[in-house]
Design a protein around this motif. Structure first.
Motif, PDB file in Angstrom:
ATOM      1  N   UNK A   1       0.599  -1.405  -0.066  1.00  9.90           N
ATOM      2  CA  UNK A   1       0.149  -0.418   0.026  1.00  9.90           C
ATOM      3  C   UNK A   1       0.312   1.413  -0.166  1.00  9.90           C
ATOM      4  N   UNK A   2       2.167   1.258   0.679  1.00  7.17           N
ATOM      5  CA  UNK A   2       2.997   2.330   0.266  1.00  7.17           C
ATOM      6  C   UNK A   2       3.219   2.593  -0.797  1.00  7.17           C
ATOM      7  N   UNK A   3       3.673   1.536  -1.212  1.00  8.36           N
ATOM      8  CA  UNK A   3       4.719   1.435  -2.391  1.00  8.36           C
ATOM      9  C   UNK A   3       3.416   2.296  -3.628  1.00  8.36           C
ATOM     10  N   UNK A   4       2.094   1.160  -3.485  1.00  5.19           N
ATOM     11  CA  UNK A   4       0.634   1.653  -3.895  1.00  5.19           C
ATOM     12  C   UNK A   4       0.742   3.431  -4.790  1.00  5.19           C
ATOM     13  N   UNK A   5       0.469   3.951  -3.348  1.00  4.24           N
ATOM     14  CA  UNK A   5       0.662   5.217  -2.808  1.00  4.24           C
ATOM     15  C   UNK A   5       1.388   6.086  -3.745  1.00  4.24           C
ATOM     16  N   UNK A   6       2.795   5.969  -2.868  1.00  2.79           N
ATOM     17  CA  UNK A   6       3.909   6.701  -4.727  1.00  2.79           C
ATOM     18  C   UNK A   6       3.918   6.503  -5.379  1.00  2.79           C
TER      19      UNK A   6
ATOM     20  N   UNK B   1       9.325  -2.908 -17.995  1.00  3.47           N
ATOM     21  CA  UNK B   1      10.419  -2.341 -17.717  1.00  3.47           C
ATOM     22  C   UNK B   1      10.012  -0.748 -17.118  1.00  3.47           C
ATOM     23  N   UNK B   2       9.015  -0.358 -17.719  1.00  2.00           N
ATOM     24  CA  UNK B   2       8.302   0.974 -17.631  1.00  2.00           C
ATOM     25  C   UNK B   2       7.780   0.764 -14.865  1.00  2.00           C
ATOM     26  N   UNK B   3       6.873  -0.272 -15.450  1.00  2.00           N
ATOM     27  CA  UNK B   3       7.100  -0.459 -14.286  1.00  2.00           C
ATOM     28  C   UNK B   3       8.001  -0.268 -13.093  1.00  2.00           C
ATOM     29  N   UNK B   4       8.876  -1.382 -14.011  1.00  3.13           N
ATOM     30  CA  UNK B   4       9.876  -1.697 -13.118  1.00  3.13           C
ATOM     31  C   UNK B   4      10.755  -0.564 -12.711  1.00  3.13           C
ATOM     32  N   UNK B   5      11.051   0.400 -13.662  1.00  2.00           N
ATOM     33  CA  UNK B   5      11.939   1.651 -13.415  1.00  2.00           C
ATOM     34  C   UNK B   5      11.611   2.921 -12.726  1.00  2.00           C
ATOM     35  N   UNK B   6       9.631   2.753 -12.767  1.00  2.00           N
ATOM     36  CA  UNK B   6       8.693   3.703 -11.657  1.00  2.00           C
ATOM     37  C   UNK B   6       9.256   2.970 -10.392  1.00  2.00           C
TER      38      UNK B   6
ATOM     39  N   UNK C   1      14.577   7.298  -4.591  1.00  8.01           N
ATOM     40  CA  UNK C   1      14.558   8.954  -5.066  1.00  8.01           C
ATOM     41  C   UNK C   1      13.346   9.213  -3.957  1.00  8.01           C
ATOM     42  N   UNK C   2      12.310   8.491  -3.138  1.00  5.29           N
ATOM     43  CA  UNK C   2      11.079   8.792  -3.040  1.00  5.29           C
ATOM     44  C   UNK C   2      11.724   9.078  -0.465  1.00  5.29           C
ATOM     45  N   UNK C   3      11.826  10.357  -0.491  1.00  6.07           N
ATOM     46  CA  UNK C   3      12.579  10.863   0.815  1.00  6.07           C
ATOM     47  C   UNK C   3      11.480  10.175   2.305  1.00  6.07           C
ATOM     48  N   UNK C   4       9.593  10.417   1.541  1.00  3.93           N
ATOM     49  CA  UNK C   4       8.661   9.933   1.942  1.00  3.93           C
ATOM     50  C   UNK C   4       8.793   7.698   2.766  1.00  3.93           C
ATOM     51  N   UNK C   5       9.174   7.761   1.258  1.00 10.43           N
ATOM     52  CA  UNK C   5       9.522   6.141   1.360  1.00 10.43           C
ATOM     53  C   UNK C   5      10.224   5.482   2.310  1.00 10.43           C
ATOM     54  N   UNK C   6      11.276   6.605   2.201  1.00  7.73           N
ATOM     55  CA  UNK C   6      12.729   5.754   3.163  1.00  7.73           C
ATOM     56  C   UNK C   6      12.325   5.641   3.787  1.00  7.73           C
ATOM     57  N   UNK C   7      12.105   6.943   4.969  1.00 11.49           N
ATOM     58  CA  UNK C   7      11.628   7.422   6.178  1.00 11.49           C
ATOM     59  C   UNK C   7      10.630   6.480   6.989  1.00 11.49           C
ATOM     60  N   UNK C   8       8.920   5.823   6.070  1.00  8.49           N
ATOM     61  CA  UNK C   8       8.437   4.553   6.380  1.00  8.49           C
ATOM     62  C   UNK C   8       8.764   3.298   6.260  1.00  8.49           C
ATOM     63  N   UNK C   9       9.939   3.028   5.775  1.00  5.61           N
ATOM     64  CA  UNK C   9      10.170   1.755   5.562  1.00  5.61           C
ATOM     65  C   UNK C   9      11.281   1.499   6.476  1.00  5.61           C
ATOM     66  N   UNK C  10      11.967   2.658   7.073  1.00  4.49           N
ATOM     67  CA  UNK C  10      13.130   1.994   8.236  1.00  4.49           C
ATOM     68  C   UNK C  10      12.084   2.458   9.136  1.00  4.49           C
TER      69      UNK C  10
END
Length: 331
Positions: free
Chosen positions: A61-66, A276-281, A288-297
């Motif tokens: 869900x975190x990945x989907x949102x971002x 490939x497009x989904x993988x790169x996204x 690169x997303x700071x919100x993602x980094x904070x949440x998974x840590x």
């Protein structure tokens, strides 16, 4: 329910059920050619193989949102649960190949289900898009007042008094596979008890119904920090860099590891340009997303980590080869 009976049930479900969101046997070329360049131009349906509130669901869900922000289209999570992810995987492996239905799961389920016989397929039945994160690791835990100070103490005690130590698992899952590895590879002789999912395993341990179990660190953290539980090590193949004081079981017993990673898949035959497009996204969100980094840590106690398509395939093959070494004991 026995694994063989559950497998028959899954086959019946797959034949009799086809969810509208994904379709069945969609047009193989729907996303081909020039359409891949325009992808996506409508919402994407993300099937999550495990229930709401768990680690697979949280990460998906975190990945989907971002991912929505990255792709410019909604990514809509939809939980399709049951049988350690096998129901969703069975239903969607031959679904629409236009890229608008993707599957979020964890590798312990995807790989383990084949090794245990719950499924007759694994990652090769899909187009892997990315492994995009890793669990902090199932921790082998005991109550803090137990006499076992480390994993070797626990294993040796089980050898001296076979069957006297109750070890809680969920049958068919990664922790069950770990218990088989402990038996067949290192000679541990536990009384293996099916106590259900991680929350129930934790309750059983705290209540004294089992003597040891495997619980994700995120679930055991407050009990470890408050002094109620002791971690004897994780089932990761190497120590978590954010939890350096907790050893990996494989440091003592090299075969004893079950890495749980989070993966996104597409139905087999999905246009490679879309994959490939989904993988790169996904890679961009993770790196690169700071919100993602904070949440998974905070949740996983792991730094952001993602693999390319080819790296993902290689890691999935590595995990499958590891589990299949114990296949004859698992079925």
């Amino acid at each position: 329910m026995k694994l063989k009976n559950l497998k028959k049930l899954l086959s019946a479900v797959a034949l009799g059920t086809c969810l509208v969101a994904a379709g069945c046997g969609g047009d193989e070329g729907a996303a081909g050619g020039d359409k891949g360049a325009n992808f996506p131009d409508k919402p994407i349906n993300m099937i999550i193989t495990h229930g709401a509130g768990g680690d697979t669901d949280y990460n998906a869900r975190l990945l989907a949102r971002l991912l929505e922000k990255e792709l410019g289209q909604p990514v809509v999570p939809n939980n399709v649960t049951g049988a350690n992810g096998s129901i969703a995987l069975e239903q969607y492996k031959d679904g629409d190949k236009d890229g608008y239905t993707i599957i979020a799961t964890n590798t312990a389920a995807l790989i383990g289900n084949k090794a245990t016989g719950l499924s007759d397929f694994s990652y090769e039945a899909f187009e892997p898009i990315a492994i995009y994160g890793r669990q902090a690791g199932e921790n082998i835990v005991v109550k803090a007042d137990s006499p076992y100070q480390n994993l070797n103490d626990l294993v040796e005690a089980s050898k001296k008094n076979p069957g006297s130590i109750k070890y809680g698992v969920s049958m068919g899952g990664g922790v069950y596979i770990a218990s088989v590895i402990m038996d067949k590879s290192i000679g541990a002789k536990f009384n293996v008890v099916d106590t259900g999912d991680a929350a129930n395993r934790l309750t059983s341990l705290l209540g004294g119904h089992v003597d040891a179990s495997s619980v994700p660190y995120s679930g055991a953290k407050e009990y470890i920090e408050s002094g109620q539980l002791r971690s004897l090590g994780t089932l990761l193949s190497e120590r978590s860099k954010m939890l350096p004081n907790i050893p990996s079981a494989s440091e003592t017993y090299p075969d004893l590891y079950v890495d749980t990673y989070y993966a996104v898949l597409a139905p087999k035959g999905t246009d490679p340009a879309v994959v490939e497009k989904l993988s790169k996204a996904i890679t961009k969100v993770v790196n690169e997303n700071p919100e993602y980094k904070a949440e998974v840590e905070k949740m996983n106690f792991q730094s952001p980590w993602v693999l390319s398509i080819e790296e993902t395939k290689a890691e999935l093959k590595k995990q499958l080869d590891h589990f299949l070494k114990f296949e004859k004991y698992l079925k």
